[in-house]
Design an enzyme around this catalytic site. Structure first.
Site, PDB file in Angstrom:
ATOM      1  N   HIS A 173      32.485  40.545  18.189  1.00  0.00           N
ATOM      2  CA  HIS A 173      33.798  41.007  17.688  1.00  0.00           C
ATOM      3  C   HIS A 173      34.704  41.443  18.843  1.00  0.00           C
ATOM      4  CE1 HIS A 173      31.948  41.389  13.614  1.00  0.00           C
ATOM      5  NE2 HIS A 173      30.904  41.809  14.319  1.00  0.00           N
ATOM      6  N   SER A 294      52.720  30.442  40.506  1.00  0.00           N
ATOM      7  CA  SER A 294      53.921  30.550  39.689  1.00  0.00           C
ATOM      8  C   SER A 294      55.134  30.250  40.573  1.00  0.00           C
ATOM      9  CB  SER A 294      54.015  31.974  39.125  1.00  0.00           C
ATOM     10  OG  SER A 294      55.363  32.308  38.868  1.00  0.00           O
ATOM     11  N   LYS A 300      50.948  35.346  41.725  1.00  0.00           N
ATOM     12  CA  LYS A 300      50.156  34.823  40.608  1.00  0.00           C
ATOM     13  C   LYS A 300      49.150  33.746  41.031  1.00  0.00           C
ATOM     14  CE  LYS A 300      50.486  35.393  36.661  1.00  0.00           C
ATOM     15  NZ  LYS A 300      51.524  34.885  35.771  1.00  0.00           N
ATOM     16  N   GLU A 307      43.065  26.839  30.725  1.00  0.00           N
ATOM     17  CA  GLU A 307      44.077  26.854  29.661  1.00  0.00           C
ATOM     18  C   GLU A 307      44.299  25.441  29.128  1.00  0.00           C
ATOM     19  OE1 GLU A 307      46.890  29.119  32.244  1.00  0.00           O
ATOM     20  OE2 GLU A 307      47.242  30.262  30.422  1.00  0.00           O
TER      21      GLU A 307
END
Ligand code: ARG
Length: 476
Positions: A173, A294, A300, A307
């Site tokens: 969970h 980025s 970044k 992804e």
């Protein structure tokens, strides 16, 4: 026989293609341009040319054995098909205007052997031809995906071996639940791949039934030896019913399902690794080579590979949904709807062959960050150990669970960790609790106490690695 370099170098070739059709005798008027464009599948099925040539050669041999072709004709057609293959490999089909790959191959064969090419289609239809080509392609694609799948499995195994003695919270969970080994978590993503591999193999077994020799729907007018054809093309056996097999795309749907589930597993792995790589968790660090930067934020390092792996699964799942929607409610036998099957299958296979190597590389090169894993382990994760300690001393587990729950509540109210509750207060809940709390040992001790087969103990993880080494042998 001359070898040509490609139709795009031959100004007459366009005209010849416009004239070359596999049908048309009963038509008075030509096809409207819009209808012809809609009907045309070459841009998608072009890649089937190696399978189309291979199956055509086998068909030539079968026709010769059936006495339909003389030995010289057989040799000429086989040589001609070989030349066609060479020309196509050299790009002769690029930008070709033909209706589909079968028309393209036949047109080029005419250029090589003249009128004799017209004998190739004796007793054969594009319906059994395309079903054969696509099965041949699917079998090769399945092998290619299998290799990549095994590559990813081995990458997970490699990381798991390095992560045997790294401890972190295991989650359910999304909540910290019990301490586990990092290697064990990775193995939980390796096991699904073994099932994916078995599913690919299972789908391949049914894919290896030969359509060729089925004609358009009712069998071939030539009594070709279909067992010979099957053997020549590497199929296990001829399919049993011509009407069924010319309209059957179960093999494509099964392969797509195996890919969709593999993609789903890949997305779960990617999703979990994205969480662990996040700034907040920081349990793992991805290699520069698998990250992007980025355009605005100089600091970044974005985990794009995972992804995109998560995203690509959406594409493969929709390919499966698309194919099933296409097949739903079609009658037996060939309908032109089936021409649309390829785009789904090709897209799913291409997507997996693009994504799996990148995910494998990102997994191989990621680095665990033991301090961050250790920092997430708090002693509350040992609550279950306390309850089990009480149960071992004869307290019914349900009661032990409640008693430790009270201890947890008390610790929480006092802003303490479980192990730091003063012994007299713990003893007030149950006299055995102070000594159990004092005996709470290392994370490893807790993990090793759960020594059932399949668990996170060192022995279990070692046994799993051994079995997975066997599962992830590269296919020969
Ligand atoms: N291009 C077609 C396909 O991919 C080949 C089969 C055409 N059959 C036919 N009867 N028109 O499905």
């Amino acid at each position: 026989m001359t070898r040509r370099t490609g139709m795009e170098t031959d100004p007459k070739a366009g005209e010849a293609a416009a004239e070359h059709r596999l049908w048309g005798g009963r038509f008075v008027e030509g096809m409207e341009a819009a209808a012809a464009e809609l009907n045309r599948s070459l841009p998608v099925d072009y890649r089937l040319w190696p399978q189309d040539v291979r199956a055509s050669k086998a068909w030539v041999k079968a026709l010769a054995r059936a006495g339909v072709l003389q030995p010289e004709e057989e040799a000429q057609l086989c040589d001609g098909l070989e030349c066609v293959a060479q020309r196509l490999a050299d790009g002769a089909g690029v930008g070709a205007p033909d209706e589909d790959v079968h028309t393209l191959v036949e047109r080029l064969l005419y250029q090589e052997v003249g009128e004799l090419a017209g004998k190739l289609n004796t007793g054969r239809s594009r319906n059994d031809q395309v079903a054969t080509d696509l099965r041949l392609w699917g079998l090769e694609a399945s092998d290619a995906v299998e290799r990549e799948l095994v590559g990813l499995g081995r990458a997970l195994l490699g990381q798991a071996k390095r992560g045997l003695d790294l401890y972190l919270p295991g989650y359910t969970h999304g909540q910290r639940a019990q301490p586990v080994r990092w290697g064990y978590v990775l193995l939980a993503h390796a096991w699904p791949l073994t099932r994916d591999r078995a599913r690919l193999a299972d789908a391949a077994r049914r894919m290896a039934e030969l359509p060729l020799g089925s004609g358009a729907l009712a069998g071939s007018s030539v009594t070709v030896d279909r067992d010979f054809l099957a053997g020549t093309l590497g199929f296990d056996r001829p399919a049993s019913n011509a009407l069924d097999v010319t309209g059957d795309r179960d093999f494509a749907a099964e392969l797509l399902f195996a890919l969709a589930l593999l993609a789903t597993h890949m997305s779960r792995l990617a999703g979990e690794l994205l969480t662990y790589a996040s700034s907040e968790y920081g349990f793992i660090r991805l290699a520069d080579g698998y990250c992007t930067g980025s355009s605005l934020l100089p600091h970044k390092r974005n985990p794009d590979v995972f992804e995109l792996a998560r995203a690509k699964s959406a594409r493969v799942l929709s390919d499966l949904a698309g194919l099933l929607s296409l097949l739903k409610a079609l009658p037996a036998g060939y309908s032109k709807d089936l021409q649309e099957d390829k785009a789904f299958l090709f897209d799913a296979v291409d997507t997996m062959l693009l994504t799996l190597p990148a995910v494998r590389g990102a997994v191989e090169t990621l680095e665990p960050v033991p301090e961050r894993m250790a920092a997430a382990l708090d002693r509350d994760l040992l609550a279950t150990d306390l309850a089990e300690g009480l149960a071992a001393a004869g307290v019914p587990f349900r009661e032990a669970h409640g008693l430790v729950g009270r201890l947890v509540k008390l610790a929480e109210t006092r802003g303490l960790h479980l192990g730091d509750v003063p012994p007299d207060e713990a003893g007030a809940i149950h006299p055995l609790l102070p000594s159990l709390v004092a005996s709470l040992d290392s994370w490893e001790g807790s993990i090793e106490r759960r020594d059932s087969a399949g668990g996170s103990s060192g022995a279990s993880v070692a046994a799993q690695i051994l079995r997975l080494e066997g599962e992830f042998q590269m296919p020969s």
